[in-house]
Design a protein around this motif. Structure first.
Motif, mmCIF file in Angstrom:
data_model
loop_
_atom_site.group_PDB
_atom_site.id
_atom_site.type_symbol
_atom_site.label_atom_id
_atom_site.label_comp_id
_atom_site.label_asym_id
_atom_site.label_seq_id
_atom_site.Cartn_x
_atom_site.Cartn_y
_atom_site.Cartn_z
ATOM 1 N N GLY A 92 -20.332 0.869 -28.273
ATOM 2 C CA GLY A 92 -21.006 -0.412 -28.433
ATOM 3 C C GLY A 92 -20.236 -1.416 -29.260
ATOM 4 N N ASP A 93 -20.824 -1.837 -30.376
ATOM 5 C CA ASP A 93 -20.295 -2.979 -31.109
ATOM 6 C C ASP A 93 -18.912 -2.761 -31.715
ATOM 7 O OD1 ASP A 93 -21.293 -1.125 -32.833
ATOM 8 O OD2 ASP A 93 -22.419 -2.526 -34.080
ATOM 9 N N TYR A 94 -18.586 -1.557 -32.170
ATOM 10 C CA TYR A 94 -17.277 -1.395 -32.810
ATOM 11 C C TYR A 94 -16.146 -1.447 -31.786
ATOM 12 C CZ TYR A 94 -16.220 3.561 -31.730
ATOM 13 O OH TYR A 94 -15.917 4.747 -31.111
ATOM 14 N N LYS A 95 -16.406 -1.035 -30.551
ATOM 15 C CA LYS A 95 -15.388 -1.180 -29.516
ATOM 16 C C LYS A 95 -15.313 -2.635 -29.054
ATOM 17 C CE LYS A 95 -15.347 3.526 -27.707
ATOM 18 N NZ LYS A 95 -15.631 4.408 -26.562
ATOM 19 N N TRP A 96 -16.454 -3.295 -29.040
ATOM 20 C CA TRP A 96 -16.500 -4.714 -28.659
ATOM 21 C C TRP A 96 -15.623 -5.529 -29.602
ATOM 22 C CZ3 TRP A 96 -18.678 -8.734 -31.637
ATOM 23 C CH2 TRP A 96 -18.803 -9.967 -30.990
ATOM 24 N N ALA A 97 -15.659 -5.203 -30.892
ATOM 25 C CA ALA A 97 -14.862 -5.918 -31.885
ATOM 26 C C ALA A 97 -13.370 -5.732 -31.649
ATOM 27 C CB ALA A 97 -15.233 -5.445 -33.291
ATOM 28 N N ARG A 98 -13.011 -4.754 -30.858
ATOM 29 C CA ARG A 98 -11.611 -4.482 -30.559
ATOM 30 C C ARG A 98 -11.235 -4.866 -29.133
ATOM 31 N NH1 ARG A 98 -13.547 -1.542 -34.494
ATOM 32 N NH2 ARG A 98 -12.187 -1.154 -36.274
ATOM 33 N N GLY A 99 -12.065 -5.703 -28.514
ATOM 34 C CA GLY A 99 -11.709 -6.285 -27.223
ATOM 35 C C GLY A 99 -12.326 -5.647 -26.005
ATOM 36 N N PHE A 100 -13.303 -4.738 -26.171
ATOM 37 C CA PHE A 100 -13.920 -4.067 -25.032
ATOM 38 C C PHE A 100 -15.364 -4.523 -24.854
ATOM 39 C CE2 PHE A 100 -10.555 -1.301 -26.521
ATOM 40 C CZ PHE A 100 -9.916 -0.940 -25.349
ATOM 41 N N ASP A 101 -15.616 -5.197 -23.744
ATOM 42 C CA ASP A 101 -16.982 -5.635 -23.458
ATOM 43 C C ASP A 101 -17.810 -4.484 -22.897
ATOM 44 O OD1 ASP A 101 -16.065 -8.960 -22.353
ATOM 45 O OD2 ASP A 101 -16.675 -8.227 -24.324
ATOM 46 N N PRO A 102 -19.115 -4.460 -23.178
ATOM 47 C CA PRO A 102 -19.964 -3.367 -22.694
ATOM 48 C C PRO A 102 -20.272 -3.499 -21.202
ATOM 49 C CG PRO A 102 -21.298 -4.978 -23.823
ATOM 50 C CD PRO A 102 -19.868 -5.407 -24.025
ATOM 51 N N ALA A 103 -20.498 -2.367 -20.561
ATOM 52 C CA ALA A 103 -20.925 -2.317 -19.164
ATOM 53 C C ALA A 103 -22.092 -1.336 -19.073
ATOM 54 C CB ALA A 103 -19.782 -1.874 -18.260
ATOM 55 N N LEU A 104 -23.213 -1.776 -18.533
ATOM 56 C CA LEU A 104 -24.387 -0.913 -18.433
ATOM 57 C C LEU A 104 -24.201 0.100 -17.308
ATOM 58 C CD1 LEU A 104 -27.257 -3.515 -18.906
ATOM 59 C CD2 LEU A 104 -26.397 -1.865 -20.571
ATOM 60 N N ILE A 105 -24.532 1.340 -17.607
ATOM 61 C CA ILE A 105 -24.465 2.413 -16.617
ATOM 62 C C ILE A 105 -25.765 3.207 -16.686
ATOM 63 C CG2 ILE A 105 -21.951 2.620 -16.795
ATOM 64 C CD1 ILE A 105 -22.432 5.102 -18.551
ATOM 65 N N HIS A 106 -25.951 4.159 -15.790
ATOM 66 C CA HIS A 106 -27.112 5.039 -15.895
ATOM 67 C C HIS A 106 -26.680 6.467 -15.621
ATOM 68 C CE1 HIS A 106 -27.133 4.505 -11.476
ATOM 69 N NE2 HIS A 106 -27.692 5.696 -11.458
ATOM 70 N N SER A 107 -27.441 7.400 -16.123
ATOM 71 C CA SER A 107 -27.139 8.811 -15.923
ATOM 72 C C SER A 107 -28.413 9.553 -15.550
ATOM 73 C CB SER A 107 -26.524 9.419 -17.199
ATOM 74 O OG SER A 107 -27.403 9.271 -18.298
ATOM 75 N N ALA A 108 -28.280 10.668 -14.855
ATOM 76 C CA ALA A 108 -29.427 11.461 -14.408
ATOM 77 C C ALA A 108 -29.491 12.759 -15.206
ATOM 78 C CB ALA A 108 -29.314 11.765 -12.919
ATOM 79 N N HIS A 109 -30.696 13.134 -15.616
ATOM 80 C CA HIS A 109 -30.880 14.331 -16.443
ATOM 81 C C HIS A 109 -32.000 15.197 -15.864
ATOM 82 C CE1 HIS A 109 -28.441 12.340 -19.553
ATOM 83 N NE2 HIS A 109 -29.078 11.251 -19.153
#
Length: 204
Positions: free
Chosen positions: A110-127
Motif C-alpha cells: 500500500g502506502d509505503y510502496k506508493w511513496a516509492r513510485g508504485f501505484d496501487p491496483a485492486l485485485i481479488h482472491s478466492a478462498h
C-alpha cells in the motif's frame, strides 16, 4: 541462507521454499528467468564470490515483466535503507536499462510502496473456508478490509506523482464482486473473494 535467515527474523515468518526447491530450480530451464540482486561487502568485479554476499533479492523476469519476490539478509548485517535500495531502486534501474515494460514488486504494501513510485491496483482472491466460525470471522473482516482497500486505493491514485498509465479502478465492480462472494458452496463450506492492494509501475 539469505532466505532462511530473513524468515527466521520475523515472528510471522514461514519458510515456503526448501533447499530441494532451490536445487531443482538451478537445474531447470526456468533458471533463465531468474534475476538476483546481490549486495556484496567488497567489489570482486564480475565474479560473484558467495562469501562476499550478505544480502539480496530473488526475482523472476518473464514476458517483459519484472516480478520482485524474496528479500534476504544475513543476521547482524542489516544496513539502513538497503532493503529499498536493493528491492526497489536497483530493480527499477535494471528494468529501465534492459527495456522491461513493467515492474511488479509484489502484493501488499500500500502506502509505503506508493511513496516509492508504485501505484496501487485492486485485485481479488478466492478462498475456500470450511469451518463455519472461521468463515463468519473472515466474512466480517473482509467487509472492513474491502472498504479500507478501496478508500486507500482511491486516495493514492488521486494523489499519484508518477503519472501512472494504470486504469482507474472500477470501484462499483469491485464492490459487486465482494457482495456476490458471500455464497455458501456447501453446508460448512464457502468461497470468498476480497479486494486487496497490489502495486505495479510502468517503466515505458
Amino acid at each position: 541462507t539469505l532466505y532462511t535467515e530473513t524468515v527466521k527474523s520475523f515472528v510471522f515468518g514461514k519458510q515456503y521454499l526448501t533447499l530441494e526447491f532451490f536445487q531443482m530450480l538451478a537445474e531447470s530451464d526456468f533458471c533463465r528467468n531468474l534475476c538476483f540482486m546481490c549486495v556484496r561487502s567488497r567489489d570482486s568485479g564480475d565474479a560473484l564470490v558467495a562469501e562476499d554476499i550478505f544480502a539480496g533479492t530473488f526475482n523472476i523476469i518473464k514476458d517483459g515483466v519484472f516480478y520482485g519476490r524474496y528479500w534476504g539478509c544475513l543476521a547482524g548485517r542489516e544496513v539502513k535503507n538497503l532493503h529499498f535500495e536493493t528491492c526497489y531502486w536497483a530493480a527499477i534501474e535494471h528494468c529501465i536499462d534492459n527495456g522491461l515494460r513493467k515492474m511488479e514488486p509484489g502484493a501488499g504494501g500500500g502506502d509505503y510502496k506508493w511513496a516509492r513510485g508504485f501505484d496501487p491496483a485492486l485485485i481479488h482472491s478466492a478462498h475456500y473456508i470450511c469451518h463455519p466460525g472461521l468463515r463468519r470471522a473472515v466474512d466480517q473482516f473482509l467487509d472492513y478490509e474491502t472498504r479500507s482497500n478501496v478508500e486507500v486505493s482511491e486516495y493514492l491514485l488521486a494523489n499519484s506523482v508518477v503519472g501512472t498509465k494504470l486504469a482507474k479502478p472500477n470501484i462499483s465492480k469491485m464492490k459487486r464482486v465482494q457482495a456476490h462472494a458471500r455464497v455458501d458452496v456447501g453446508k460448512d463450506k464457502s468461497s470468498k473473494e476480497t479486494v486487496d492492494t497490489s502495486d505495479a509501475i510502468d517503466v515505458e
